[in-house]
Write a protein that holds these residues in place. Structure first.
Motif, PDB file in Angstrom:
ATOM      1  N   PRO A 150      47.140  60.319  -8.933  1.00 13.26           N
ATOM      2  CA  PRO A 150      48.550  60.287  -8.522  1.00 13.26           C
ATOM      3  C   PRO A 150      49.248  58.966  -8.820  1.00 13.26           C
ATOM      4  O   PRO A 150      50.477  58.908  -8.848  1.00 13.26           O
ATOM      5  CB  PRO A 150      48.483  60.555  -7.014  1.00 13.26           C
ATOM      6  CG  PRO A 150      47.107  60.111  -6.621  1.00 13.26           C
ATOM      7  CD  PRO A 150      46.230  60.405  -7.784  1.00 13.26           C
ATOM      8  N   ALA A 151      48.480  57.884  -9.029  1.00 15.66           N
ATOM      9  CA  ALA A 151      49.065  56.565  -9.300  1.00 15.66           C
ATOM     10  C   ALA A 151      48.083  55.766 -10.146  1.00 15.66           C
ATOM     11  O   ALA A 151      46.883  56.059 -10.160  1.00 15.66           O
ATOM     12  CB  ALA A 151      49.363  55.838  -7.993  1.00 15.66           C
ATOM     13  N   PRO A 152      48.562  54.722 -10.859  1.00 15.08           N
ATOM     14  CA  PRO A 152      47.662  53.938 -11.706  1.00 15.08           C
ATOM     15  C   PRO A 152      46.504  53.288 -10.954  1.00 15.08           C
ATOM     16  O   PRO A 152      45.438  53.062 -11.536  1.00 15.08           O
ATOM     17  CB  PRO A 152      48.593  52.870 -12.304  1.00 15.08           C
ATOM     18  CG  PRO A 152      49.941  53.512 -12.313  1.00 15.08           C
ATOM     19  CD  PRO A 152      49.982  54.345 -11.068  1.00 15.08           C
ATOM     20  N   ASP A 153      46.690  52.987  -9.662  1.00 14.74           N
ATOM     21  CA  ASP A 153      45.625  52.354  -8.879  1.00 14.74           C
ATOM     22  C   ASP A 153      44.984  53.324  -7.892  1.00 14.74           C
ATOM     23  O   ASP A 153      44.477  52.927  -6.847  1.00 14.74           O
ATOM     24  CB  ASP A 153      46.172  51.141  -8.125  1.00 14.74           C
ATOM     25  CG  ASP A 153      47.329  51.498  -7.191  1.00 14.74           C
ATOM     26  OD1 ASP A 153      47.822  52.652  -7.255  1.00 14.74           O
ATOM     27  OD2 ASP A 153      47.741  50.626  -6.400  1.00 14.74           O
ATOM     28  N   ALA A 154      44.988  54.609  -8.219  1.00 12.79           N
ATOM     29  CA  ALA A 154      44.432  55.627  -7.323  1.00 12.79           C
ATOM     30  C   ALA A 154      42.946  55.385  -7.078  1.00 12.79           C
ATOM     31  O   ALA A 154      42.213  55.001  -7.995  1.00 12.79           O
ATOM     32  CB  ALA A 154      44.634  57.012  -7.919  1.00 12.79           C
ATOM     33  N   PRO A 155      42.460  55.582  -5.849  1.00 11.49           N
ATOM     34  CA  PRO A 155      41.034  55.439  -5.567  1.00 11.49           C
ATOM     35  C   PRO A 155      40.231  56.575  -6.174  1.00 11.49           C
ATOM     36  O   PRO A 155      40.789  57.616  -6.573  1.00 11.49           O
ATOM     37  CB  PRO A 155      40.975  55.479  -4.032  1.00 11.49           C
ATOM     38  CG  PRO A 155      42.177  56.284  -3.635  1.00 11.49           C
ATOM     39  CD  PRO A 155      43.229  55.952  -4.645  1.00 11.49           C
ATOM     40  N   GLY A 156      38.930  56.393  -6.251  1.00 14.10           N
ATOM     41  CA  GLY A 156      38.066  57.389  -6.868  1.00 14.10           C
ATOM     42  C   GLY A 156      38.170  58.756  -6.233  1.00 14.10           C
ATOM     43  O   GLY A 156      38.049  59.783  -6.925  1.00 14.10           O
ATOM     44  N   SER A 157      38.397  58.805  -4.920  1.00  8.84           N
ATOM     45  CA  SER A 157      38.465  60.094  -4.224  1.00  8.84           C
ATOM     46  C   SER A 157      39.674  60.927  -4.651  1.00  8.84           C
ATOM     47  O   SER A 157      39.697  62.137  -4.438  1.00  8.84           O
ATOM     48  CB  SER A 157      38.514  59.861  -2.710  1.00  8.84           C
ATOM     49  OG  SER A 157      39.649  59.067  -2.360  1.00  8.84           O
ATOM     50  N   GLU A 158      40.688  60.308  -5.256  1.00 11.31           N
ATOM     51  CA  GLU A 158      41.890  61.016  -5.667  1.00 11.31           C
ATOM     52  C   GLU A 158      41.935  61.253  -7.174  1.00 11.31           C
ATOM     53  O   GLU A 158      42.933  61.757  -7.692  1.00 11.31           O
ATOM     54  CB  GLU A 158      43.136  60.241  -5.226  1.00 11.31           C
ATOM     55  CG  GLU A 158      43.263  60.093  -3.715  1.00 11.31           C
ATOM     56  CD  GLU A 158      44.501  59.317  -3.309  1.00 11.31           C
ATOM     57  OE1 GLU A 158      45.288  58.938  -4.208  1.00 11.31           O
ATOM     58  OE2 GLU A 158      44.690  59.086  -2.102  1.00 11.31           O
ATOM     59  N   MET A 159      40.877  60.907  -7.886  1.00  8.85           N
ATOM     60  CA  MET A 159      40.845  61.080  -9.340  1.00  8.85           C
ATOM     61  C   MET A 159      40.349  62.475  -9.705  1.00  8.85           C
ATOM     62  O   MET A 159      39.555  63.073  -8.981  1.00  8.85           O
ATOM     63  CB  MET A 159      39.935  60.028  -9.981  1.00  8.85           C
ATOM     64  CG  MET A 159      40.396  58.601  -9.811  1.00  8.85           C
ATOM     65  SD  MET A 159      39.246  57.430 -10.609  1.00  8.85           S
ATOM     66  CE  MET A 159      40.001  55.867 -10.158  1.00  8.85           C
ATOM     67  N   THR A 160      40.816  62.960 -10.841  1.00  8.10           N
ATOM     68  CA  THR A 160      40.355  64.238 -11.391  1.00  8.10           C
ATOM     69  C   THR A 160      39.853  64.012 -12.803  1.00  8.10           C
ATOM     70  O   THR A 160      40.561  63.432 -13.632  1.00  8.10           O
ATOM     71  CB  THR A 160      41.488  65.274 -11.421  1.00  8.10           C
ATOM     72  OG1 THR A 160      41.956  65.501 -10.087  1.00  8.10           O
ATOM     73  CG2 THR A 160      40.989  66.596 -12.007  1.00  8.10           C
ATOM     74  N   LEU A 161      38.622  64.447 -13.078  1.00 11.33           N
ATOM     75  CA  LEU A 161      38.013  64.286 -14.395  1.00 11.33           C
ATOM     76  C   LEU A 161      38.113  65.606 -15.155  1.00 11.33           C
ATOM     77  O   LEU A 161      37.616  66.634 -14.688  1.00 11.33           O
ATOM     78  CB  LEU A 161      36.552  63.859 -14.252  1.00 11.33           C
ATOM     79  CG  LEU A 161      35.754  63.677 -15.546  1.00 11.33           C
ATOM     80  CD1 LEU A 161      36.353  62.560 -16.392  1.00 11.33           C
ATOM     81  CD2 LEU A 161      34.293  63.377 -15.232  1.00 11.33           C
ATOM     82  N   LEU A 162      38.752  65.584 -16.326  1.00 15.08           N
ATOM     83  CA  LEU A 162      38.958  66.770 -17.147  1.00 15.08           C
ATOM     84  C   LEU A 162      38.162  66.657 -18.440  1.00 15.08           C
ATOM     85  O   LEU A 162      38.082  65.571 -19.045  1.00 15.08           O
ATOM     86  CB  LEU A 162      40.441  66.939 -17.476  1.00 15.08           C
ATOM     87  CG  LEU A 162      41.398  67.028 -16.277  1.00 15.08           C
ATOM     88  CD1 LEU A 162      42.842  67.006 -16.759  1.00 15.08           C
ATOM     89  CD2 LEU A 162      41.126  68.276 -15.456  1.00 15.08           C
ATOM     90  N   PHE A 163      37.589  67.791 -18.886  1.00  9.16           N
ATOM     91  CA  PHE A 163      36.806  67.848 -20.115  1.00  9.16           C
ATOM     92  C   PHE A 163      37.602  68.547 -21.213  1.00  9.16           C
ATOM     93  O   PHE A 163      38.265  69.556 -20.974  1.00  9.16           O
ATOM     94  CB  PHE A 163      35.501  68.635 -19.890  1.00  9.16           C
ATOM     95  CG  PHE A 163      34.441  67.859 -19.145  1.00  9.16           C
ATOM     96  CD1 PHE A 163      34.688  66.617 -18.605  1.00  9.16           C
ATOM     97  CD2 PHE A 163      33.168  68.391 -18.992  1.00  9.16           C
ATOM     98  CE1 PHE A 163      33.717  65.910 -17.925  1.00  9.16           C
ATOM     99  CE2 PHE A 163      32.175  67.703 -18.322  1.00  9.16           C
ATOM    100  CZ  PHE A 163      32.457  66.455 -17.783  1.00  9.16           C
ATOM    101  N   PHE A 164      37.477  68.006 -22.445  1.00  4.93           N
ATOM    102  CA  PHE A 164      38.155  68.602 -23.593  1.00  4.93           C
ATOM    103  C   PHE A 164      37.251  68.561 -24.819  1.00  4.93           C
ATOM    104  O   PHE A 164      36.355  67.724 -24.923  1.00  4.93           O
ATOM    105  CB  PHE A 164      39.463  67.846 -23.912  1.00  4.93           C
ATOM    106  CG  PHE A 164      40.477  67.891 -22.822  1.00  4.93           C
ATOM    107  CD1 PHE A 164      41.375  68.937 -22.725  1.00  4.93           C
ATOM    108  CD2 PHE A 164      40.519  66.887 -21.858  1.00  4.93           C
ATOM    109  CE1 PHE A 164      42.309  68.991 -21.703  1.00  4.93           C
ATOM    110  CE2 PHE A 164      41.441  66.924 -20.836  1.00  4.93           C
ATOM    111  CZ  PHE A 164      42.343  67.980 -20.754  1.00  4.93           C
ATOM    112  N   ASP A 165      37.532  69.486 -25.736  1.00  8.14           N
ATOM    113  CA  ASP A 165      36.890  69.483 -27.041  1.00  8.14           C
ATOM    114  C   ASP A 165      37.885  68.860 -28.013  1.00  8.14           C
ATOM    115  O   ASP A 165      38.902  69.468 -28.356  1.00  8.14           O
ATOM    116  CB  ASP A 165      36.545  70.919 -27.463  1.00  8.14           C
ATOM    117  CG  ASP A 165      35.811  70.980 -28.800  1.00  8.14           C
ATOM    118  OD1 ASP A 165      35.833  69.972 -29.542  1.00  8.14           O
ATOM    119  OD2 ASP A 165      35.232  72.033 -29.104  1.00  8.14           O
ATOM    120  N   ARG A 166      37.607  67.637 -28.473  1.00 11.44           N
ATOM    121  CA  ARG A 166      38.568  66.965 -29.339  1.00 11.44           C
ATOM    122  C   ARG A 166      38.650  67.616 -30.717  1.00 11.44           C
ATOM    123  O   ARG A 166      39.665  67.479 -31.405  1.00 11.44           O
ATOM    124  CB  ARG A 166      38.209  65.476 -29.482  1.00 11.44           C
ATOM    125  CG  ARG A 166      39.312  64.675 -30.167  1.00 11.44           C
ATOM    126  CD  ARG A 166      38.971  63.214 -30.376  1.00 11.44           C
ATOM    127  NE  ARG A 166      40.048  62.544 -31.097  1.00 11.44           N
ATOM    128  CZ  ARG A 166      40.005  61.316 -31.568  1.00 11.44           C
ATOM    129  NH1 ARG A 166      38.902  60.579 -31.383  1.00 11.44           N
ATOM    130  NH2 ARG A 166      41.032  60.797 -32.226  1.00 11.44           N
TER     131      ARG A 166
END
Length: 385
Positions: free
Chosen positions: A98-114
Motif C-alpha cells: 500500500p505504500a513504499p515503506d509498507a511492512p512485510g505483513s502488508e506486502m503481496t508477492l506476485l509470480f509472472f512468466d516473463r
C-alpha cells in the motif's frame, strides 16, 4: 594451565553452553526441514518455477515496464516495492504494497512468466514451512527475537572455543577419537561428546557465526542505507521523496545500470522509499557469474525519474558477509549432496547439545574437581612431551 585458568575456561564453557542450548536445539530441529525447503515446496505443489520454459528472466523477456504494469493492474491502488529475477527460468516476481515503506505483513508477492507475460498469481503459501521459518528466524517476536537468537549464536561460538581450549590439552594423553569404553558410562559419553564436537567444530562455528550475522540483518541494512546510500545520493538529500506517479521507465534504468556493470546479472530491484533504496532511486542489485560471486551483490542506484545512473559501488564487507551467510547457513548453494551433508552435521550438533545436557544434569559429587584435574594432567603431559 593453572587450576584457576582451567576453572575460568570451564565456567565460560558451562554457562555459555547452558544458556544457549535450549535455543540451539529449537534452531536445529526447525532448521532441518528448512534445509530442504525447495524440495518440500516442490512436493507440495509450491514450485512455480519448474513448470516454466524459456530464457532466464534475468537475461531476457518482455519489457520490465510491461511486467510492472501487469502486476499493478492486479493490485490496484498499491505501489511496487521489489522486482526479482531468476537465473534459471523465466520466473519473475513483483512485490507490491500500500505504500513504499509498507511492512512485510502488508506486502503481496506476485509470480509472472516473463517469456509470455502470463500471470501465475500470488506466491503459493506453505503454512508449515512459513511457521518453521518464522520460529527459526525470530520466534514470532520480531526484531527483539532476532537479537536474542543472534546473541545465542555468539554464545554458541564462545562455547565451541572454550570447549576446544579445555579439550586440547586433555587429548594430548590419548589418541584422536579414543572412547574409553572400559570406564564409566559418564566417561564414555564425555569422550563421545568431545569427539563428535571436534569433528563438527568448524561447521558448527560457521553455522553459529552465519546465524548471528543473519539475526542482525536489519541493523546492517539500515547502516548501509544511512551510510553508503546516503553518500551515493548526497545530491538528493534536500529533495522530497519521489512519488510513485513520477517513476520513470524500468527498462531505461536497467540499461543504464547494465552499462555501468557489464558482465553482471540483475538479481532484484528495490523501488524508491524502501529499505533497500533511497527515496529517489531504483536500486538494482547485480550478482556475479560464478558460484562464489553470485552471492556478492553490487547495487547500482539509478534516478527513478530520469533513468540516469547516479552511482554504483560494492556494498561494505559486513553487508557482503550477510549476503554470503544466508545460503551458507542453510546449505542451499551446492545442490542436494550439500544439503545431505548439512543434515548429517545438524543431527550431529543435536547429539552434541543433548549429550552436553545429560553430562551436566547427571554429574556426581566432585565431578567438576575430577574434570579439572584431568585437564591439568593433560596440560602437564603436553608441556613435558
Amino acid at each position: 594451565m593453572t587450576r584457576s585458568t582451567i576453572l575460568t575456561w570451564y565456567l565460560i564453557h558451562k554457562w555459555s553452553s547452558l544458556i544457549c542450548t535450549a535455543f540451539l536445539l529449537m534452531l536445529c530441529v526447525t532448521g532441518l526441514p528448512l534445509i530442504f525447503h525447495d524440495e518440500i515446496d516442490a512436493a507440495m505443489g509450491g514450485d512455480a518455477e519448474s513448470a516454466l520454459a524459456g530464457a532466464p528472466s534475468a537475461e531476457s523477456g518482455l519489457p520490465l515496464d510491461t511486467m510492472l504494469a501487469t502486476a499493478l493492474a492486479e493490485r490496484p491502488g498499491e505501489v511496487p516495492l521489489f522486482m526479482a529475477f531468476s537465473q534459471d527460468s523465466p520466473l519473475l516476481t513483483v512485490t507490491t504494497g500500500p505504500a513504499p515503506d509498507a511492512p512485510g505483513s502488508e506486502m503481496t508477492l506476485l509470480f509472472f512468466d516473463r517469456a509470455t507475460g502470463a500471470s501465475l498469481g500470488p506466491a503459493p503459501g506453505n503454512p508449515l514451512m512459513d511457521f518453521l521459518l518464522q520460529l527459526h528466524t525470530d520466534m514470532f517476536l520480531g526484531q527483539p527475537g532476532m537479537w536474542v537468537l543472534g546473541a545465542m549464536g555468539l554464545l554458541f561460538v564462545l562455547a565451541l572455543v572454550s570447549g576446544t581450549v579445555l579439550y586440547a590439552p586433555f587429548m594430548r594423553r590419548l589418541s584422536f577419537g579414543t572412547v574409553r569404553k572400559a570406564r564409566s558410562e559418564r566417561v564414555r559419553r564425555l569422550d563421545q561428546h568431545n569427539l563428535i564436537g571436534v569433528v563438527a567444530l568448524a561447521w558448527m562455528a560457521v553455522i553459529g557465526l552465519t546465524g548471528a550475522i543473519n539475526a542482525f540483518a536489519d541493523p546492517l541494512i539500515e547502516g548501509w542505507r544511512d551510510g553508503e546510500v546516503a553518500a551515493m545520493t548526497a545530491a538528493y538529500a534536500d529533495e522530497a521523496p519521489l512519488p510513485p506517479a513520477r517513476y520513470g521507465s524500468l527498462d531505461a534504468a536497467m540499461a543504464s545500470a547494465q552499462a555501468a556493470l557489464p558482465g553482471k546479472s540483475p538479481q532484484f530491484i528495490g523501488f524508491p522509499g524502501g529499505d533497500w533504496s533511497s527515496g529517489h532511486h531504483y536500486a538494482i542489485f547485480f550478482q556475479g557469474d560464478r558460484p562464489v560471486t553470485q552471492h556478492l551483490l553490487t547495487p547500482a542506484l539509478v534516478d527513478a525519474a530520469s533513468g540516469e545512473l547516479t552511482d554504483a559501488r560494492s556494498m561494505p564487507a559486513l553487508n557482503q558477509a550477510l549476503m554470503i551467510s544466508k545460503p551458507l547457513h542453510f546449505g542451499d548453494y551446492g545442490g542436494l549432496p550439500l544439503k545431505l551433508v548439512w543434515t548429517l552435521l545438524t543431527l550431529a550438533t543435536i547429539w552434541v547439545l543433548w549429550t552436553g545436557l545429560l553430562l551436566w544434569f547427571r554429574r556426581g559429587p566432585g565431578a567438576i574437581e575430577r574434570r579439572i584435574e584431568e585437564i591439568r594432567t593433560g596440560a602437564r603431559s603436553r608441556l613435558t612431551a
